[in-house]
Design a protein around this motif. Structure first.
Motif, PDB file in Angstrom:
ATOM      1  N   GLN A 111     -36.185 -36.647  -1.738  1.00  0.00           N
ATOM      2  CA  GLN A 111     -36.706 -35.540  -2.541  1.00  0.00           C
ATOM      3  C   GLN A 111     -36.340 -35.835  -3.993  1.00  0.00           C
ATOM      4  O   GLN A 111     -35.164 -35.898  -4.340  1.00  0.00           O
ATOM      5  N   ARG A 112     -37.354 -36.011  -4.813  1.00  0.00           N
ATOM      6  CA  ARG A 112     -37.138 -36.528  -6.166  1.00  0.00           C
ATOM      7  C   ARG A 112     -36.956 -35.400  -7.173  1.00  0.00           C
ATOM      8  O   ARG A 112     -37.682 -34.406  -7.156  1.00  0.00           O
ATOM      9  N   PHE A 113     -35.984 -35.595  -8.083  1.00  0.00           N
ATOM     10  CA  PHE A 113     -35.744 -34.680  -9.200  1.00  0.00           C
ATOM     11  C   PHE A 113     -35.682 -35.518 -10.483  1.00  0.00           C
ATOM     12  O   PHE A 113     -34.881 -36.455 -10.575  1.00  0.00           O
ATOM     13  N   ASP A 114     -36.529 -35.188 -11.443  1.00  0.00           N
ATOM     14  CA  ASP A 114     -36.577 -35.909 -12.718  1.00  0.00           C
ATOM     15  C   ASP A 114     -35.776 -35.140 -13.767  1.00  0.00           C
ATOM     16  O   ASP A 114     -36.083 -33.976 -14.065  1.00  0.00           O
ATOM     17  N   PHE A 115     -34.792 -35.811 -14.336  1.00  0.00           N
ATOM     18  CA  PHE A 115     -33.959 -35.235 -15.387  1.00  0.00           C
ATOM     19  C   PHE A 115     -34.554 -35.616 -16.741  1.00  0.00           C
ATOM     20  O   PHE A 115     -34.752 -36.803 -17.029  1.00  0.00           O
ATOM     21  N   LYS A 116     -34.832 -34.625 -17.559  1.00  0.00           N
ATOM     22  CA  LYS A 116     -35.480 -34.863 -18.848  1.00  0.00           C
ATOM     23  C   LYS A 116     -34.434 -35.154 -19.935  1.00  0.00           C
ATOM     24  O   LYS A 116     -33.231 -34.893 -19.762  1.00  0.00           O
ATOM     25  N   ARG A 117     -34.914 -35.702 -21.035  1.00  0.00           N
ATOM     26  CA  ARG A 117     -34.052 -35.897 -22.197  1.00  0.00           C
ATOM     27  C   ARG A 117     -33.619 -34.529 -22.732  1.00  0.00           C
ATOM     28  O   ARG A 117     -34.415 -33.602 -22.796  1.00  0.00           O
ATOM     29  N   ILE A 118     -32.364 -34.454 -23.119  1.00  0.00           N
ATOM     30  CA  ILE A 118     -31.834 -33.182 -23.582  1.00  0.00           C
ATOM     31  C   ILE A 118     -32.267 -32.961 -25.027  1.00  0.00           C
ATOM     32  O   ILE A 118     -32.096 -33.849 -25.870  1.00  0.00           O
ATOM     33  N   PRO A 119     -32.839 -31.804 -25.363  1.00  0.00           N
ATOM     34  CA  PRO A 119     -33.298 -31.556 -26.745  1.00  0.00           C
ATOM     35  C   PRO A 119     -32.148 -31.635 -27.742  1.00  0.00           C
ATOM     36  O   PRO A 119     -30.983 -31.379 -27.413  1.00  0.00           O
ATOM     37  N   GLN A 120     -32.515 -31.984 -28.954  1.00  0.00           N
ATOM     38  CA  GLN A 120     -31.508 -32.156 -30.005  1.00  0.00           C
ATOM     39  C   GLN A 120     -30.784 -30.844 -30.293  1.00  0.00           C
ATOM     40  O   GLN A 120     -29.559 -30.839 -30.494  1.00  0.00           O
ATOM     41  N   ALA A 121     -31.500 -29.732 -30.306  1.00  0.00           N
ATOM     42  CA  ALA A 121     -30.858 -28.444 -30.574  1.00  0.00           C
ATOM     43  C   ALA A 121     -29.847 -28.098 -29.489  1.00  0.00           C
ATOM     44  O   ALA A 121     -28.778 -27.528 -29.775  1.00  0.00           O
ATOM     45  N   THR A 122     -30.159 -28.430 -28.231  1.00  0.00           N
ATOM     46  CA  THR A 122     -29.223 -28.164 -27.140  1.00  0.00           C
ATOM     47  C   THR A 122     -27.960 -29.001 -27.280  1.00  0.00           C
ATOM     48  O   THR A 122     -26.844 -28.522 -27.036  1.00  0.00           O
ATOM     49  N   ILE A 123     -28.112 -30.252 -27.683  1.00  0.00           N
ATOM     50  CA  ILE A 123     -26.949 -31.119 -27.882  1.00  0.00           C
ATOM     51  C   ILE A 123     -26.082 -30.588 -29.019  1.00  0.00           C
ATOM     52  O   ILE A 123     -24.840 -30.580 -28.926  1.00  0.00           O
ATOM     53  N   VAL A 124     -26.710 -30.120 -30.103  1.00  0.00           N
ATOM     54  CA  VAL A 124     -25.949 -29.576 -31.227  1.00  0.00           C
ATOM     55  C   VAL A 124     -25.138 -28.362 -30.781  1.00  0.00           C
ATOM     56  O   VAL A 124     -23.951 -28.212 -31.125  1.00  0.00           O
ATOM     57  N   GLY A 125     -25.764 -27.489 -29.982  1.00  0.00           N
ATOM     58  CA  GLY A 125     -25.036 -26.326 -29.497  1.00  0.00           C
ATOM     59  C   GLY A 125     -23.859 -26.693 -28.618  1.00  0.00           C
ATOM     60  O   GLY A 125     -22.774 -26.090 -28.719  1.00  0.00           O
ATOM     61  N   ARG A 140     -31.877 -24.953 -10.906  1.00  0.00           N
ATOM     62  CA  ARG A 140     -32.386 -23.758 -10.234  1.00  0.00           C
ATOM     63  C   ARG A 140     -32.973 -24.115  -8.879  1.00  0.00           C
ATOM     64  O   ARG A 140     -32.766 -23.396  -7.887  1.00  0.00           O
ATOM     65  N   THR A 141     -33.688 -25.228  -8.803  1.00  0.00           N
ATOM     66  CA  THR A 141     -34.265 -25.642  -7.525  1.00  0.00           C
ATOM     67  C   THR A 141     -33.174 -25.951  -6.509  1.00  0.00           C
ATOM     68  O   THR A 141     -33.263 -25.551  -5.337  1.00  0.00           O
ATOM     69  N   LEU A 142     -32.129 -26.644  -6.920  1.00  0.00           N
ATOM     70  CA  LEU A 142     -31.043 -26.978  -5.997  1.00  0.00           C
ATOM     71  C   LEU A 142     -30.293 -25.730  -5.552  1.00  0.00           C
ATOM     72  O   LEU A 142     -29.925 -25.595  -4.369  1.00  0.00           O
ATOM     73  N   GLN A 143     -30.053 -24.809  -6.471  1.00  0.00           N
ATOM     74  CA  GLN A 143     -29.358 -23.578  -6.100  1.00  0.00           C
ATOM     75  C   GLN A 143     -30.175 -22.771  -5.088  1.00  0.00           C
ATOM     76  O   GLN A 143     -29.620 -22.248  -4.104  1.00  0.00           O
ATOM     77  N   ASN A 144     -31.464 -22.661  -5.312  1.00  0.00           N
ATOM     78  CA  ASN A 144     -32.307 -21.923  -4.371  1.00  0.00           C
ATOM     79  C   ASN A 144     -32.352 -22.603  -3.010  1.00  0.00           C
ATOM     80  O   ASN A 144     -32.365 -21.935  -1.957  1.00  0.00           O
ATOM     81  N   ALA A 145     -32.403 -23.941  -3.006  1.00  0.00           N
ATOM     82  CA  ALA A 145     -32.439 -24.669  -1.735  1.00  0.00           C
ATOM     83  C   ALA A 145     -31.146 -24.463  -0.952  1.00  0.00           C
ATOM     84  O   ALA A 145     -31.168 -24.283   0.275  1.00  0.00           O
ATOM     85  N   ILE A 146     -30.000 -24.480  -1.644  1.00  0.00           N
ATOM     86  CA  ILE A 146     -28.718 -24.268  -0.954  1.00  0.00           C
ATOM     87  C   ILE A 146     -28.609 -22.831  -0.456  1.00  0.00           C
ATOM     88  O   ILE A 146     -28.144 -22.574   0.664  1.00  0.00           O
ATOM     89  N   GLU A 186     -32.468 -26.963 -16.506  1.00  0.00           N
ATOM     90  CA  GLU A 186     -32.539 -25.702 -15.774  1.00  0.00           C
ATOM     91  C   GLU A 186     -33.474 -25.793 -14.574  1.00  0.00           C
ATOM     92  O   GLU A 186     -33.206 -25.186 -13.519  1.00  0.00           O
ATOM     93  N   ARG A 187     -34.556 -26.553 -14.685  1.00  0.00           N
ATOM     94  CA  ARG A 187     -35.497 -26.653 -13.564  1.00  0.00           C
ATOM     95  C   ARG A 187     -34.833 -27.304 -12.358  1.00  0.00           C
ATOM     96  O   ARG A 187     -34.995 -26.842 -11.217  1.00  0.00           O
ATOM     97  N   VAL A 188     -34.068 -28.349 -12.583  1.00  0.00           N
ATOM     98  CA  VAL A 188     -33.409 -29.057 -11.480  1.00  0.00           C
ATOM     99  C   VAL A 188     -32.323 -28.189 -10.851  1.00  0.00           C
ATOM    100  O   VAL A 188     -32.248 -28.045  -9.620  1.00  0.00           O
TER     101      VAL A 188
END
Length: 593
Positions: free
Chosen positions: A168-182, A23-29, A19-21
């Motif tokens: 311009q750097r954007f770091d993608f985090k590991r997806i939480p296990q609960a999010t993957i299950v959903g 949201r930042t891209l959407q606001n920039a566009i 969501e952080r990545v």
């Protein structure tokens, strides 16, 4: 079409876990702050390339630039199907040379064919050669106004700083296990798949934070199973170790039941489990156990179910954190060794034996872990009943080592304050001596009567300074049998005090004190104290220039050849001067006739 392609996100709202990545891209566009170069980096399967394609859609959509592409215009459809002439994807792993980058520099000047921007997506950017990266610098710094470059990589540290500083750097985090299950549950419902919740959690855990891997595993299980997908199906297809089995094997290691460990390992190997997978599962189990042991609320770090969390807490109460860390060290080292081993099963079994029977592991780390377990009152991998104790691998003395004398009725422990300590000796940490087998024989203290060896049913009397001095010659001989170098460092040392279970030794020279403070040498002296005195004891060194150098030996000097204290002091002074000038460690000090 495979699930991970069929269910690839088409808008920023579809991207999960980032969501952080997004949201930042959407606001920039939306505000028109579009830069010419982006760097998307992070864990595999976390949506980096997908986000780059969505960014290209947002820039070239007929409604755009817009943060929400319609996915119905010809430009969005072409980008989604990979046929757009204005979105060029380059695999840097196979196009990593300077010639490919030169070609890119020539074509990037051309105006877009259909859309507003030409978007270059360079995947696996860290694979570019040094020459190719240097050739890309000018384009990254001053590209044409219609060009946007997106570098995608899982290893940003391998990119030159000259590259990363222009993006311009954007770091993608590991997806939480609960999010993957959903997400998997949503896909299963849309594809009319019946999947157990336990199976979904096991798939998410095996994916290790990569949603793409989880979707691929679900697609594989859909092809394997004709009906409902169960946890047993996941274990069969993936070849992973069941959490309950890993929990049981970890408990066998903690209980010191080596036979049970070997039996469980044999069953897993017969079922086709890989040796490295078994070791990896055990490392994960003990890692989770260590987190639970040191944290009151591990939910923020530990991704697991409430039922397994309760089981981990119950198991963590029976073992010290130091022993858990030692288990992880042993198993992780075995997992790395099994990669190139010709007989990986032997590596697995030896690791299980070293973990379940710490007395078989002579390393300093194992000794420290066992001492830590004793300090905290937790069992340090208890030995099964009926199993003989394993003696330490040391040179056996010809004569039995006598036991220290028990304190008499009027004898009280001496608790005098130690003498002044040099700044070099301040702040030294006390090292515990490891538990060892009981002494082998009985001794005769000076001026006293022979004492019978202590039995397990008779508690040992407190150690006193006089008792330590009586037994010090035996301690010195025990050290000498192991290493003459440490024995030489102890020649000008003497017991100074006994405070509880702490033994304080005075050392005359700073050079000897520094050598004795080394972890290896300290451990040798501590183990000798335990073998001779019956320990465990804590050991502390202090600088004391008043130490009498005429240290007695249990063997005693030969008649007529007993050197005087002054003679020894002069000899040792010459040796110390030679060590100061030449820097060679003392191996032995011998009197020449």
């Amino acid at each position: 079409m495979s699930f991970y392609r069929k269910w690839r996100p088409q808008t920023f709202e579809d991207v999960v876990g980032q969501e952080r990545v997004t949201r930042t891209l959407q606001n920039a566009i939306a505000t028109g702050r579009i830069v010419h170069a982006y760097l998307f980096c992070g864990h595999r399967g976390s949506g980096k390339t997908t986000t780059a394609r969505i960014l290209a859609k947002c820039l070239n959509c007929v409604r755009g630039p817009t943060p929400t592409p319609d996915n119905t215009c010809p430009s969005c459809i072409a980008i989604g199907t990979g046929t757009s002439l204005d979105v060029i994807e380059i695999d840097a792993a196979s196009n990593r040379g300077i010639d490919e980058i030169r070609d890119l520099r020539e074509k990037v000047r051309l105006v877009p064919v259909e859309g507003r921007y030409k978007v270059y997506i360079i995947d696996e950017a860290h694979m570019l050669t040094t020459e190719a990266a240097n050739a890309l610098l000018k384009t990254l710094e001053e590209p044409p106004p219609h060009a946007v470059l997106v570098l995608v990589t899982t290893e940003p540290h391998r990119l030159p700083t000259t590259i990363t500083s222009r993006t311009q750097r954007f770091d993608f985090k590991r997806i939480p296990q609960a999010t993957i299950v959903g997400r998997l549950a949503t896909i299963a419902a849309a594809e009319s798949l019946a999947v157990d919740d336990d199976a979904l959690h096991l798939i998410a855990r095996s994916a290790d934070g990569a949603l793409r891997d989880a979707e691929g595993l679900l697609d594989q299980l859909n092809a394997f199973c004709r009906g409902r997908i169960t946890k047993a199906d996941v274990l069969t297809v993936l070849g992973v170790v069941d959490e309950d089995v890993a929990h049981g094997m970890a408990q066998a290691i903690i209980d010191g039941d080596a036979a049970a460990c070997l039996v469980l390992a044999g069953k897993l190997l017969d079922e086709g489990r890989d040796v490295r997978q078994i070791l990896r599962s055990l490392v994960d189990q003990f890692r989770d156990l260590l987190v639970v042991a040191v944290m009151r609320a591990p939910q923020g770090i530990l991704e697991t179910t409430d039922q397994r969390l309760q089981a981990l807490r119950a198991q963590a109460g029976s073992v010290a954190p130091g022993m858990i860390a030692q288990y992880i060290r042993v198993l992780a080292a075995a997992e790395a060794e099994a990669r190139a081993a010709t007989q990986p099963r032997v590596i697995l079994e030896m690791a299980l034996l070293r973990a379940s029977r710490p007395e078989l592991d002579p390393s300093i780390e194992s000794l420290a872990a066992r001492v830590s377990a004793l300090e905290q009152g937790a069992p340090a991998a208890p030995r099964p009943s009926g199993t003989p104790a394993v003696q330490p691998d040391t040179k056996a003395a010809d004569a039995a080592v006598p036991h220290r004398p028990a304190a008499g009725p009027s004898e009280k422990p001496v608790r005098m304050a130690p003498r002044s300590v040099s700044p070099a000796a301040e702040g030294t940490e006390a090292v515990d001596a490891a538990p060892s087998p009981a002494p082998l024989g009985a001794g005769t203290p000076r001026g006293g009567t022979p004492q019978s060896p202590a039995t397990p049913s008779d508690p040992l009397a407190p150690l006193t300074i006089d008792g330590l001095r009586d037994r010090w010659a035996a301690v010195m001989d025990d050290v000498k049998q192991r290493t003459r170098a440490v024995h030489a460092y102890l020649l000008e040392s003497a017991p100074r005090d006994v405070v509880g279970n702490e033994v304080i030794l005075g050392v005359r020279h700073p050079f000897h004190l520094e050598r004795l403070e080394e972890t290896k040498n300290r451990g040798i002296v501590a183990e000798s104290l335990v073998r001779v005195l019956g320990g465990p004891f804590r050991l502390r060194f202090m600088l004391d220039e008043s130490v009498d150098t005429d240290v007695p030996s249990s063997e005693g000097p030969a008649p007529g050849n007993a050197p005087s204290g002054a003679g020894l002091r002069d000899a040792h002074a010459l040796v110390d001067e030679a060590v100061r000038r030449f820097g060679n460690p003392v191996q032995e000090i011998r009197r020449l006739e």
